[in-house]
Structure formats: structure tokens, C-alpha cells
Design an enzyme around this catalytic site. Structure first.
Site, PDB file in Angstrom:
ATOM      1  N   ARG A  99       0.844  -1.194   0.000  1.00 15.84           N
ATOM      2  CA  ARG A  99       0.000   0.000   0.000  1.00 15.84           C
ATOM      3  C   ARG A  99       0.883   1.249   0.000  1.00 15.84           C
ATOM      4  O   ARG A  99       1.956   1.251   0.616  1.00 15.84           O
ATOM      5  CB  ARG A  99      -0.839  -0.056   1.277  1.00 15.84           C
ATOM      6  CG  ARG A  99      -1.775   1.115   1.499  1.00 15.84           C
ATOM      7  CD  ARG A  99      -3.099   0.828   0.948  1.00 15.84           C
ATOM      8  NE  ARG A  99      -4.136   1.696   1.461  1.00 15.84           N
ATOM      9  CZ  ARG A  99      -5.176   2.072   0.710  1.00 15.84           C
ATOM     10  NH1 ARG A  99      -5.306   1.681  -0.542  1.00 15.84           N
ATOM     11  NH2 ARG A  99      -6.115   2.832   1.226  1.00 15.84           N
ATOM     12  N   THR A 373     -10.253   0.304  -8.295  1.00 15.07           N
ATOM     13  CA  THR A 373      -9.295  -0.691  -7.831  1.00 15.07           C
ATOM     14  C   THR A 373      -9.496  -1.886  -8.744  1.00 15.07           C
ATOM     15  O   THR A 373     -10.463  -1.924  -9.478  1.00 15.07           O
ATOM     16  CB  THR A 373      -9.676  -0.993  -6.364  1.00 15.07           C
ATOM     17  OG1 THR A 373      -9.563   0.219  -5.631  1.00 15.07           O
ATOM     18  CG2 THR A 373      -8.871  -2.087  -5.719  1.00 15.07           C
ATOM     19  N   ASP A 415      -7.988   8.301   1.128  1.00 12.02           N
ATOM     20  CA  ASP A 415      -8.458   7.208   2.002  1.00 12.02           C
ATOM     21  C   ASP A 415      -8.159   7.511   3.470  1.00 12.02           C
ATOM     22  O   ASP A 415      -8.632   6.811   4.368  1.00 12.02           O
ATOM     23  CB  ASP A 415      -7.815   5.881   1.597  1.00 12.02           C
ATOM     24  CG  ASP A 415      -8.594   5.194   0.474  1.00 12.02           C
ATOM     25  OD1 ASP A 415      -9.698   5.669   0.145  1.00 12.02           O
ATOM     26  OD2 ASP A 415      -8.100   4.195  -0.069  1.00 12.02           O
ATOM     27  N   SER A 445     -10.101  -0.611   2.018  1.00  7.97           N
ATOM     28  CA  SER A 445     -11.172  -1.618   2.052  1.00  7.97           C
ATOM     29  C   SER A 445     -10.801  -2.841   1.231  1.00  7.97           C
ATOM     30  O   SER A 445     -11.592  -3.789   1.151  1.00  7.97           O
ATOM     31  CB  SER A 445     -12.467  -1.035   1.499  1.00  7.97           C
ATOM     32  OG  SER A 445     -12.904   0.028   2.304  1.00  7.97           O
ATOM     33  N   GLY A 465     -13.957  -1.423  -5.740  1.00  5.97           N
ATOM     34  CA  GLY A 465     -15.225  -0.762  -5.399  1.00  5.97           C
ATOM     35  C   GLY A 465     -15.212  -0.015  -4.088  1.00  5.97           C
ATOM     36  O   GLY A 465     -16.269   0.142  -3.472  1.00  5.97           O
ATOM     37  N   GLY A 466     -14.020   0.438  -3.634  1.00  3.04           N
ATOM     38  CA  GLY A 466     -13.992   1.186  -2.364  1.00  3.04           C
ATOM     39  C   GLY A 466     -14.643   0.355  -1.278  1.00  3.04           C
ATOM     40  O   GLY A 466     -14.419  -0.858  -1.193  1.00  3.04           O
TER      41      GLY A 466
HETATM   42  N1  GLY Z   1      -8.618   3.018  -2.450  1.00  2.00           N
HETATM   43  C1  GLY Z   1      -9.663   2.122  -2.093  1.00  2.00           C
HETATM   44  C2  GLY Z   1      -9.300   1.276  -0.928  1.00  2.00           C
HETATM   45  O1  GLY Z   1      -8.139   0.977  -0.736  1.00  2.00           O
HETATM   46  O2  GLY Z   1     -10.163   0.924  -0.180  1.00  2.00           O
END
Ligand code: GLY
Length: 568
Positions: A99, A373, A415, A445, A465-466
Site C-alpha cells: 500500500r 481498484t 483514504d 477496504s 469498489g472502495g
Molecule cells: N482506495 C480504495 C481502498 O483501498 O479501499
């Protein structure tokens, strides 16, 4: 007479062919050796070619990760980050956290104006929106730990596709022509030139060539550290500075992925292996499954009002906990064990009224004892499994392409909690645990997950999808385990979503019959005015790879964004 015999034969045939109880009866792809399920047919095919050449699931994942950076620019990336869950055939599971991190110059109030109010667009549509990218380092670490083939051979297919071009798919042409994409990319001259040919939008079947991206991939092919310390890093840092971004050469040089222990739970005799923080997905997924376990969902019936009611109520509670408790465990204390315990789930479940929707503002976080994503799932011939989700956050990230490098920057900083209580781009209201600090990772998420039974892989899955990612994974698991669907049926089935705040049920067209919806509304559930999530009319895009009893591999890709599984 002849007609009667034909009719009789047809009737006999109907009796002999097992008829599914579900209207959606697509079968998953079946293959003897290995499968790749991803959003892009080219990427899935290349993943399979890598395995045919002797590569394992991780080799295939590295190649697929780079190919998607070329063929699926809304989410495939070099400029973002993600999570890779690997389970090797000997039963060991590990999570590679690549990340993005907040730059060293980031501050907790960096998106607020002098009045303390959130500056619209700063955390989504500017160079300041970007976190330090982790994708290249994450794929390199996965390769170093598990790979069998040469690194250069895994980057080469992507480089070739960028240099020689590939045919634009219907899904890509549609995505590039979406109104929001057009507006977002047109703001940045380099993005407008590359993705919109200065107004001559790509059509289905046209060739898309990306020479700058090919050159970047050629450098990465020689050495992945080049992205962080070489010519690519130098150009990246200089473009950041030119555009008032925060990422410096020092940020790039010091970026490292982190190896984490996956979190585990159980559900009706299955083992669930998923992503720990900084993902919220694994914890929320297991918490929801724990709350649902004592409820006989099968008896309630698939998508019956009472089934949907119970599932929404556990979503509401898990997302309230997400907002309050979750953040990067390298920086904040998260009560992981408590949130994952069956006792905690029992307490949370006790608050659910079986006949009445709760009001989200009345559902406070519990006290446990302690965008785009994209996802792909791969299983190889040895039984190694990869479940990988990666992202640049919103579709096409922050919209800016780094001049000379050909890739989009992420807007992952959105985020983080810009201001406690103020919704982010996904409408998520978040808390203090997810505030901005240098080098911290924003809460995600993304929920790459592997489901096992008796120590054997049943399927691996995930979705973009967030916040809808977590619920897409949940519903897919329930569809298979509680309702006996095959993995393709499980992802084709319509979805719904609730994330505590806003207090709305998100739904897909034709997902509920009018009387089911009316029954839910009578219970107090509030439906969003239009179908889907954000600007899309659909929810999630799951890609699943599974193994059935006799060892046959199965792949199932979501049709919502034109995905395709491949196998051999
Ligand atoms: N950027 C979407 C997530 O990582 O939840």
C-alpha cells in the site's frame, strides 16, 4: 406420433440434466492446471502463458500486475499500491502489503484550509493527493520470495503491450468515454494527450500505444529498484515538485513493502484467510461472518427481505466499527482480536432488531475487548494461490499522468481521514485512527481473501469498489457457502451494500423484486435514489479462482466490467 416421441425425449432429457435452482446459470471456466481470473482478457491470457512456461501463481501475478498497468489504466498501475495474499501449496499464507505511504512532508491537516475546512479536490485531484507508490516494490518482493521465472521475463509482456499497442476493449473504451473520466483526464495535458488523443477518443478495436510507459517498463525490467532510485525516480520527484506534490526522492528511496500475517476466521466449518490492517476488509468481513453465523440464512431464503435485512444490519455495524477503530497498525493500536472474536460478534448481533432497521446515527461503534481498484485471483498447477487487489484509488487515480513516465498518479491520500466526521470520496465517514501521519498507510477496504475447508483451498476472491469491496466479498462467500452457488453464479448474482453512513441501501437493478424492496422499506431501510455505487450502476467486480474436489481448477470473472478468466 413423431412429435410425441420428440416431446417425450425432450422431457426425459430435462429430467436427466440437473437443473440449477438459480436463473443465472453461467458455469465457471474449468481447467486442469491453472487459472487466472481478472478484469482483462489479455492479462488473464498472459498470466496463463507464464504458468505454461513453468512459472507459478506468483510469477503469473507479477506479469498480470504489470499487464493491467498497461491495459486497464483506470486501476492497473505502477503509480499506486495494493495487497497480495499468497498461500503456497504447503499451507503457508503470507500477506504482502505494498500500500502507498503518506509522504514525509504530509501532515494531519494538509487538506484543510485556514478555517479548518476540507479543501474540495485537494486529496483527490491534485499532485498532493498521491501517496508514495508501492506496486513495483510489492511485485518485486513477491517475486523475490516466491518467483521461479526471471523478473525481466515477467515485465516484458507488459512492456511489449505498451510499446506495440493492444486493441482497446469495449470495457476500456466505455471507461475512457465516461463523463467523469473525460473531465478528470482532460484537466491534465499529459493525460489528455495519452488517454484522449487530445479529443479523439479511443474506439473499440483501435490500437493503444504508450511509448513513455514502455520506456518506464523497460527500465523497471532491468531492476525494480530503478523505479525508486534511478531515472524513473528522478523524473517522478522532479514532476512532483513542479506540480506542488509532496513526494520526494527521499520518499521513493525509503519506500518498502511490509510482509504481514494474514488474519483468520471461521464460518460454518470453512476457514477464512484475509488481509490485516491497513486493510479494513479482512476484519470487517470476518466480523460480519461471525455475526451472521448463528442465523439460518438458507432458511430465510436468498435475497428474501429478512435475509437482506440481517445482512444490512451486520454491514451497518461492521462499518461503524471500521470508522472508529481501524487504521494502520504500524501507527495506531487496533483491537484486532476483539473485533474478530465470536463473543464480540454475539454482543453486536444482540442489538439487531429482527423486524426493524436501525438508524445509523444511533449505531455507535462497539467496544471490543481489546474506486477504482482491481482484483485478480490465480491458482497454479502446484496448488499455490494468489489473491491480489491493487489500486490508484479513484478511477484513473488523481487523473494526472507523470510527464515522461506514462503512468497515472494515485489519489490514495483521500483514504485517510482529512477531517474526522467529514465524508471522503466514497462517502465514508472515518475516525482518528486513520488520521494522516508521515509514512503511515491510509486505511483500505481492499479485501483479498482465500476460503479453505479442511486445510484445502476452496476459492480465492476479491473485488474493487472502495467500501463495496468488503460487502462484495461477503455476499460472494454467502452465495457459495449458504446458498450452494458455483463461483460464477455467486459473482453474477445481484448485490447490495450498506456502509453505516450514509444511512442508505445501495442496490443493483433487478436485484430485489418490488415486494421485497417494499418489505425492506416497511422495516425502515432507506434505498439510495439510483442503482449502483458512486457513478456506476453496478456494485463491485469480483474475480474468483477455485479448486473443486477432484483438483479441477475453476475461474470466474465478473461480467460487470468485461472481465474474463483463462486457464490451461
Ligand atoms: N482506495 C480504495 C481502498 O483501498 O479501499
Amino acid at each position: 406420433m413423431k412429435r410425441a416421441i420428440v416431446l417425450l425425449l425432450l422431457l426425459l432429457l430435462l429430467l436427466l440434466v440437473p437443473v440449477s435452482t438459480f436463473a443465472w446459470t453461467r458455469e465457471p471456466l474449468r481447467a486442469r492446471n491453472g487459472v487466472v481470473a481478472s478484469v482483462d482478457p489479455i492479462a488473464s491470457r498472459i498470466g496463463v502463458e507464464v504458468m505454461k512456461k513453468g512459472g507459478n501463481a506468483v510469477d503469473a501475478a507479477v506479469a498480470v500486475g504489470f499487464v493491467l498497468a498497461v491495459t486497464w489504466p483506470s486501476a492497473g498501475n505502477l503509480g499506486g499500491g495494493g495487497f497480495m495474499l499468497v498461500r503456497t501449496a504447503d499451507g503457508k499464507a503470507e500477506a504482502i502489503d505494498y500500500r502507498e505511504r503518506a509522504p514525509l512532508a504530509a501532515t494531519r491537516t494538509m487538506y484543510l484550509d485556514e478555517k479548518g475546512e476540507v479543501v474540495k479536490g485537494l486529496s483527490t485531484d491534485s499532485y498532493k493527493a498521491a501517496g508514495v507508490p508501492g506496486t513495483v516494490a510489492g511485485l518485486a518482493l513477491a517475486h523475490q520470495k516466491y518467483g521461479k521465472l526471471k523478473w525481466a521475463d515477467l515485465v516484458e509482456p507488459a512492456r511489449t503491450l505498451a510499446a506495440d499497442g493492444f486493441e482497446v476493449s469495449h470495457a476500456l473504451a466505455t471507461s475512457l468515454r465516461r463523463e467523469s473520466t473525460i473531465k478528470k483526464l482532460a484537466k491534465w495535458p499529459e493525460s489528455r494527450r495519452i488517454f484522449q488523443r487530445n479529443g479523439r477518443f479511443y474506439e473499440l478495436g483501435e490500437k493503444f500505444v504508450q511509448p513513455e510507459l514502455a520506456a518506464t517498463l523497460a527500465r523497471i525490467k532491468t531492476d525494480p529498484r530503478e523505479f525508486y532510485e534511478g531515472e524513473t525516480a528522478r523524473i517522478f520527484a522532479s514532476e512532483m515538485k513542479k506540480n506542488s506534490g509532496l513526494i520526494t526522492a527521499e520518499d521513493l528511496k525509503t519506500y518498502e513493502p511490509t510482509v504481514r500475517t494474514p488474519i483468520k476466521g471461521t464460518y460454518r466449518g470453512y476457514e477464512i484467510v484475509s488481509m490485516p490492517p491497513p486493510s479494513s476488509g479482512g476484519i470487517a468481513l470476518i466480523e460480519m461472518l461471525n455475526m451472521l453465523e448463528p442465523i439460518d440464512l438458507e432458511a430465510l431464503g436468498w435475497n428474501s427481505a429478512f435475509y437482506v435485512h440481517n445482512v444490512i444490519e451486520v454491514m451497518r455495524r461492521a462499518f461503524s466499527d471500521r470508522a472508529h477503530h481501524l487504521g494502520d497498525t504500524d501507527f495506531v493500536k487496533v483491537p484486532v482480536e476483539g473485533l474478530l472474536s465470536k463473543q464480540y460478534a454475539a454482543k453486536r448481533r444482540a442489538g439487531i432488531n429482527p423486524y426493524r432497521a436501525a438508524v445509523s446515527t444511533g449505531v455507535k461503534p462497539g467496544a471490543p475487548e481489546p474506486a477504482e481498484t482491481t482484483h485478480f485471483s490465480i491458482i497454479d498447477s502446484e496448488g499455490n494461490v494468489v489473491s491480489n487487489t491493487y489500486t490508484i484509488n479513484d478511477s484513473y487515480g488523481a487523473g494526472a499522468t507523470v510527464a515522461g513516465l506514462g503512468f497515472l498518479i494515485n489519489d490514495e491520500m483521500d483514504d485517510f481521514t482529512a477531517q474526522p466526521g467529514v465524508p471522503n470520496g466514497y462517502g465514508l465517514v472515518q475516525g482518528e485512527a486513520n488520521s494522516i501521519q508521515p509514512r503511515k498507510r491510509p486505511l483500505s477496504s481492499m479485501t483479498p481473501t482465500i476460503v479453505l475447508q479442511d486445510g484445502k483451498v476452496v476459492f480465492a476472491l476479491g473485488s474493487p469498489g472502495g467500501p463495496t469491496i468488503i460487502n462484495t466479498v461477503l455476499l460472494t462467500i454467502l452465495n457459495v457457502i449458504d446458498f450452494g452457488m458455483n463461483i460464477q453464479q455467486a459473482i453474477d448474482a445481484p448485490r447490495f451494500h450498506h456502509q453505516w453512513l450514509p444511512d442508505s441501501v445501495y442496490w443493483e437493478e433487478h436485484g430485489f423484486s418490488p415486494d421485497t424492496r417494499a418489505a425492506l422499506e416497511r422495516m425502515g431501510h432507506i434505498f439510495r435514489d439510483k442503482p449502483g455505487f458512486s457513478e456506476l450502476t453496478t456494485i463491485g467486480d469480483a474475480h474468483v479462482a477455485g479448486i473443486i474436489g477432484d483438483g479441477v481448477r475453476m475461474g470466474a470473472s465478473d461480467a460487470r466490467r468485461g472481465g474474463a478468466a483463462a486457464g490451461y
